[in-house]
Design an enzyme around this catalytic site. Sequence first.
Site, PDB file in Angstrom:
ATOM      1  N   TYR A   1      41.387  38.422  41.286  1.00 57.05           N
ATOM      2  CA  TYR A   1      41.269  37.213  40.470  1.00 57.05           C
ATOM      3  C   TYR A   1      42.330  36.188  40.861  1.00 57.05           C
ATOM      4  O   TYR A   1      42.036  35.009  41.030  1.00 57.05           O
ATOM      5  CB  TYR A   1      41.416  37.604  38.997  1.00 57.05           C
ATOM      6  CG  TYR A   1      41.478  36.449  38.033  1.00 57.05           C
ATOM      7  CD1 TYR A   1      40.377  35.620  37.816  1.00 57.05           C
ATOM      8  CD2 TYR A   1      42.644  36.191  37.308  1.00 57.05           C
ATOM      9  CE1 TYR A   1      40.435  34.565  36.917  1.00 57.05           C
ATOM     10  CE2 TYR A   1      42.713  35.137  36.407  1.00 57.05           C
ATOM     11  CZ  TYR A   1      41.609  34.333  36.218  1.00 57.05           C
ATOM     12  OH  TYR A   1      41.670  33.284  35.330  1.00 57.05           O
TER      13      TYR A   1
ATOM     14  N   GLU B   1      39.244  32.473  27.345  1.00 53.82           N
ATOM     15  CA  GLU B   1      40.636  32.323  26.932  1.00 53.82           C
ATOM     16  C   GLU B   1      40.771  32.575  25.438  1.00 53.82           C
ATOM     17  O   GLU B   1      41.742  33.173  24.974  1.00 53.82           O
ATOM     18  CB  GLU B   1      41.166  30.928  27.283  1.00 53.82           C
ATOM     19  CG  GLU B   1      41.321  30.659  28.768  1.00 53.82           C
ATOM     20  CD  GLU B   1      42.453  31.443  29.414  1.00 53.82           C
ATOM     21  OE1 GLU B   1      43.226  32.091  28.699  1.00 53.82           O
ATOM     22  OE2 GLU B   1      42.545  31.404  30.657  1.00 53.82           O
TER      23      GLU B   1
ATOM     24  N   TRP C   1      44.689  40.061  29.754  1.00 54.99           N
ATOM     25  CA  TRP C   1      43.674  39.353  30.528  1.00 54.99           C
ATOM     26  C   TRP C   1      42.818  40.303  31.344  1.00 54.99           C
ATOM     27  O   TRP C   1      41.624  40.069  31.532  1.00 54.99           O
ATOM     28  CB  TRP C   1      44.335  38.312  31.431  1.00 54.99           C
ATOM     29  CG  TRP C   1      43.344  37.479  32.178  1.00 54.99           C
ATOM     30  CD1 TRP C   1      43.149  37.432  33.518  1.00 54.99           C
ATOM     31  CD2 TRP C   1      42.387  36.568  31.618  1.00 54.99           C
ATOM     32  NE1 TRP C   1      42.140  36.558  33.842  1.00 54.99           N
ATOM     33  CE2 TRP C   1      41.656  36.016  32.686  1.00 54.99           C
ATOM     34  CE3 TRP C   1      42.088  36.176  30.306  1.00 54.99           C
ATOM     35  CZ2 TRP C   1      40.629  35.093  32.490  1.00 54.99           C
ATOM     36  CZ3 TRP C   1      41.064  35.251  30.111  1.00 54.99           C
ATOM     37  CH2 TRP C   1      40.354  34.721  31.196  1.00 54.99           C
TER      38      TRP C   1
END
Length: 224
Positions: free
Chosen positions: A49, A71, A79
């Site tokens: 990522y 988010e 995350w």
Amino acid sequence: MQTQDSTAATTGTAAVTTGAGTTGAGTVLCEDGLRRPPWAARDPLLREYYDTEWGMPVRDEAGLFERLVLEGFQSGLSWVTILRKRPAFREAFAGFSPDAVAGFGDADVARLMADERIVRNRRKIDAAVTNARAVIALRTEGGLGELIWSYRPEQTPQPRTMDEVPSRSPESEALAKDLKRRGFSFVGPVTVFALMEAIGVVDTHLTDSHRRGSSGVWTRETVT
């Protein structure tokens, strides 16, 4: 960790939430000879990522809506948890089409709350639907991309260590207020700053990371 504006809820300070630790650390020299921040140096999914997506410019409506929703779902979580669930999120939320999500009703919310593959949080699910409708309303004023990118600052941070990576900015605070005024939800200044990092509005790659300046948004003079 319980509020959407927890510092640990940002991707920019993901070392706090991924188990990488040492938020004050600089980059890590990885086995491939490239330097990455601690949060992106260990987990293969986070590394991929970081290397290919995080910080690269996103301007299209669906792409921005997806990242805004994710988010919000990441608030209070790591995350990497969201990344692992992203394929399921995309399926559950109709490919993050604002038009499709804006049409979600009670049956869709019940379906999402029963879907074990995603984060089952009623407030966050409701916020995604609310935000889809707000995205559509923005089309008459230039669209979501124009609004978000209008808050690009004149300069970007130049962090050498994770401690120097900000978790919010005057621009993220102003954008958060603007989004809320336009009907968006789950868009506090820390969440919004994480979005700005993720889509290239600011460059918070550590200064000696191999990704520093890779977005093309910032000139060399502004990122070194």
